[in-house]
Design an enzyme around this catalytic site. Sequence first.
Site, PDB file in Angstrom:
ATOM      1  N   ASN A   1       0.768  -1.311   0.106  1.00  0.00           N
ATOM      2  CA  ASN A   1      -0.073   0.211   0.047  1.00  0.00           C
ATOM      3  C   ASN A   1       0.901   1.210   0.036  1.00  0.00           C
ATOM      4  O   ASN A   1       0.326   2.466   0.153  1.00  0.00           O
ATOM      5  CB  ASN A   1      -0.926  -0.005   1.284  1.00  0.00           C
ATOM      6  CG  ASN A   1      -2.037  -1.115   1.230  1.00  0.00           C
ATOM      7  OD1 ASN A   1      -2.600  -1.311   0.112  1.00  0.00           O
ATOM      8  ND2 ASN A   1      -2.295  -1.825   2.057  1.00  0.00           N
TER       9      ASN A   1
ATOM     10  N   HIS B   1       3.196   2.481   2.053  1.00  0.00           N
ATOM     11  CA  HIS B   1       3.802   3.211   3.216  1.00  0.00           C
ATOM     12  C   HIS B   1       4.571   2.100   4.027  1.00  0.00           C
ATOM     13  O   HIS B   1       4.551   0.922   3.791  1.00  0.00           O
ATOM     14  CB  HIS B   1       2.321   3.657   4.098  1.00  0.00           C
ATOM     15  CG  HIS B   1       1.372   2.557   4.539  1.00  0.00           C
ATOM     16  ND1 HIS B   1       0.173   2.800   4.195  1.00  0.00           N
ATOM     17  CD2 HIS B   1       1.504   1.371   5.036  1.00  0.00           C
ATOM     18  CE1 HIS B   1      -0.735   1.863   4.820  1.00  0.00           C
ATOM     19  NE2 HIS B   1       0.109   0.894   5.157  1.00  0.00           N
TER      20      HIS B   1
ATOM     21  N   CYS C   1       3.642   6.324   7.373  1.00  0.00           N
ATOM     22  CA  CYS C   1       4.812   6.909   7.200  1.00  0.00           C
ATOM     23  C   CYS C   1       5.331   6.386   5.787  1.00  0.00           C
ATOM     24  O   CYS C   1       5.280   5.347   5.302  1.00  0.00           O
ATOM     25  CB  CYS C   1       5.748   6.343   8.341  1.00  0.00           C
ATOM     26  SG  CYS C   1       7.640   6.777   8.257  1.00  0.00           S
TER      27      CYS C   1
END
Length: 350
Positions: free
Chosen positions: A269, A271, A306
């Site tokens: 995804n 991240h 993040c």
Amino acid sequence: MAATSMMMLMQGREVNSLGTLRFKSKAVPSSSNGVLMVRASLQAPTMKDEVKTILKMTAPNQWNKLLHRNEVEDEMVANPFALGEIVKDNRIFSQNFTIKSYDMGPSRTATIETLMNFLQETALNHIRNMGLLNDGLGSTPEMSEKKLIWVLSNMHVVVDHYPSWDDNVQVDNWFISSGNNGQCTEWIIRDCWTKKIYARATSKFVMMNKETRKLSRIPEGVRREMEPQFLHCSPIMDGDSSRLPKFDYSRMEHVRTGLTPRWSDLDANQHVNNVKYVGLMLESVPKSFLKNHELSGITMEYRKECGKEDVLQSLTDCSIDADECNHLLRIEGGTVVARGRTQWRPKQAN
């Protein structure tokens, strides 16, 4: 409790309290490769009444019942090297892993990251075996149509023992409904052969729109897909134990700055994978402390995604008696990415 559902019958064969087939066996070494040949006699199913009784218990009593269940001498697990198998109408999934040399850390045992990778892999394979996995990891067909994904909100892992090189472990996984926009995912990790429990874990996933990155309620169509897969039971661990206390960020004693995720730390995804957060968070724990202590539990609260371009700061504050630490992972500049709490025990001499 969910773990008791693993005692249900599958295909006319008895399943023990953690979901594997029970055999009274006699092990005989094979002639060449060291694999044990098993002579097995199937036991008659006699556990229905006990299952009904246990499901009525409170969560703590269910767990005590699980831990103090009667042990069967010379009991072995069927198909210990199989990819995984579905138990109890697709609601309990069991997968086996062998601890490789690259799964170990400096203490010559599997690392906490290794165990958490096993949890993640088992949950995803469970969804795939349900026939619901679509174009994204963990996404059902209805979720993909609405551009929704599951994201991890919090995670609580308790480790009683760490497996070592070449140990064979079994991970049992199941799902529980949680509110209007989430689900709980539960696990037990244990030794395939001795049944010794290594670790147990509980987590909550919430639904997010993949394009807007905003949380979403579970649409009715997705709920219809997932509802048949949920076990209707209490979480394996008390929710109070996974709640993080408030702590003063300004007094964090140990700080590491300039931490940057690698490209390989990103998941499908785009991240940083949730397990990578753990390693980044523990970067600020003093090495002298790590040499003498073993992590026995971790609670993670994931606050923000993040990415690869983010520069992170890891902060740790250890208690006076050095058996608990508070952690903060944030983007340099102040945005909190994750909070955590860890429990530790002194390492035993080899």
